[in-house]
Design an enzyme around this catalytic site. Structure first.
Site, mmCIF file in Angstrom:
data_model
loop_
_atom_site.group_PDB
_atom_site.id
_atom_site.type_symbol
_atom_site.label_atom_id
_atom_site.label_comp_id
_atom_site.label_asym_id
_atom_site.label_seq_id
_atom_site.Cartn_x
_atom_site.Cartn_y
_atom_site.Cartn_z
ATOM 1 N N ASP A 28 23.873 -11.469 4.617
ATOM 2 C CA ASP A 28 24.195 -12.308 3.463
ATOM 3 C C ASP A 28 25.692 -12.330 3.165
ATOM 4 O O ASP A 28 26.254 -13.372 2.826
ATOM 5 C CB ASP A 28 23.432 -11.811 2.236
ATOM 6 C CG ASP A 28 23.719 -12.667 1.017
ATOM 7 O OD1 ASP A 28 23.534 -13.896 1.091
ATOM 8 O OD2 ASP A 28 24.146 -12.100 -0.007
ATOM 9 N N LEU B 147 0.795 -1.222 0.000
ATOM 10 C CA LEU B 147 0.000 0.000 0.000
ATOM 11 C C LEU B 147 0.833 1.281 0.000
ATOM 12 O O LEU B 147 0.305 2.369 0.182
ATOM 13 C CB LEU B 147 -0.973 -0.008 1.180
ATOM 14 C CG LEU B 147 -1.958 -1.185 1.164
ATOM 15 C CD1 LEU B 147 -2.857 -1.153 2.386
ATOM 16 C CD2 LEU B 147 -2.776 -1.218 -0.110
ATOM 17 N N GLU C 35 10.354 4.132 3.407
ATOM 18 C CA GLU C 35 11.595 4.081 2.632
ATOM 19 C C GLU C 35 12.807 4.010 3.549
ATOM 20 O O GLU C 35 13.737 3.239 3.296
ATOM 21 C CB GLU C 35 11.669 5.295 1.696
ATOM 22 C CG GLU C 35 10.742 5.215 0.497
ATOM 23 C CD GLU C 35 9.261 5.438 0.813
ATOM 24 O OE1 GLU C 35 8.436 5.151 -0.063
ATOM 25 O OE2 GLU C 35 8.918 5.887 1.930
ATOM 26 N N HIS D 106 2.938 4.312 -1.678
ATOM 27 C CA HIS D 106 2.936 5.066 -2.925
ATOM 28 C C HIS D 106 4.355 5.116 -3.490
ATOM 29 O O HIS D 106 5.310 5.227 -2.725
ATOM 30 C CB HIS D 106 2.482 6.504 -2.679
ATOM 31 C CG HIS D 106 1.058 6.610 -2.251
ATOM 32 N ND1 HIS D 106 0.658 6.445 -0.951
ATOM 33 C CD2 HIS D 106 -0.064 6.864 -2.966
ATOM 34 C CE1 HIS D 106 -0.643 6.593 -0.881
ATOM 35 N NE2 HIS D 106 -1.119 6.852 -2.074
#
Length: 186
Positions: free
Chosen positions: A145, A92, A131, A94
């Site tokens: 990783d 959801l 973000e 933007h």
């Protein structure tokens, strides 16, 4: 079969307050929030997260001796890429135009691992908290990783929003943070 067509709406009993649930419409159904009528403003969010690791693995990373190369540089680039693609990962969110993103990776204050901080900026109708948080998570996953073969017991967390500013609500600072959140060196 009905789950594939969508879950039934959430029923909110009258008189019950549901603060902050902007992704639910009046019928309790999930929707993407309309931001087209909001004025653009400068917005910023700062988030942080931690990854703990064995002292010898931390030394490998900090000294640039990890088998996969410059672990910190790769994690910075991954964090930036994660922030840019947040809207593709979080259903959801933007798509927004980031005007800047700074990533700081440094040893944790207690020496147990690394702290990653991301500061995201935009000038738009919606904020950049997701973000900043996505940048932190992707950066930390990349750190994991890159050195997991040396220490599979590494632990990621906690991750949290430290600060956000701009928009209708103005400045918000995490209650556990004393004073304004630190700036990223960038």
């Amino acid at each position: 079969m009905s789950a594939m067509l969508g879950a039934p709406p959430i029923r909110i009993r009258s008189g019950m307050s549901q603060p902050g649930l902007s992704h639910l419409n009046a019928a309790g159904q999930v929707h993407m929030v309309e931001v087209g009528d909001r004025p653009a403003s400068d917005r910023r969010a700062v988030a942080e997260g931690h990854i703990t690791m064995a002292p010898e693995v931390l030394a490998l990373v900090l000294e640039g001796r990890a088998a996969k190369g410059d672990v910190l540089a790769v994690a910075r680039v991954a964090a930036i890429q994660g922030a840019k693609r947040t809207w593709e990962l979080i259903p959801l969110c933007h798509p927004i135009a980031l005007t800047g993103l700074e990533v700081l990776i440094e040893p944790s204050a207690d020496g147990s691992g690394l702290r990653l901080q991301a500061s995201a900026r935009t000038n738009g109708a919606t904020g950049v908290e997701m973000e900043a948080l996505t940048a932190v998570q992707v950066g930390l996953l990349t750190l994991y990783d890159m050195v997991k073969s040396a220490d599979p017991a590494m632990t990621i967390g906690p991750v949290r929003l430290l600060r956000k500013e701009g928009g209708r609500r103005g400045l918000w600072v995490h209650p556990a943070v004393q004073g304004p959140a630190g700036e990223c060196d960038g």
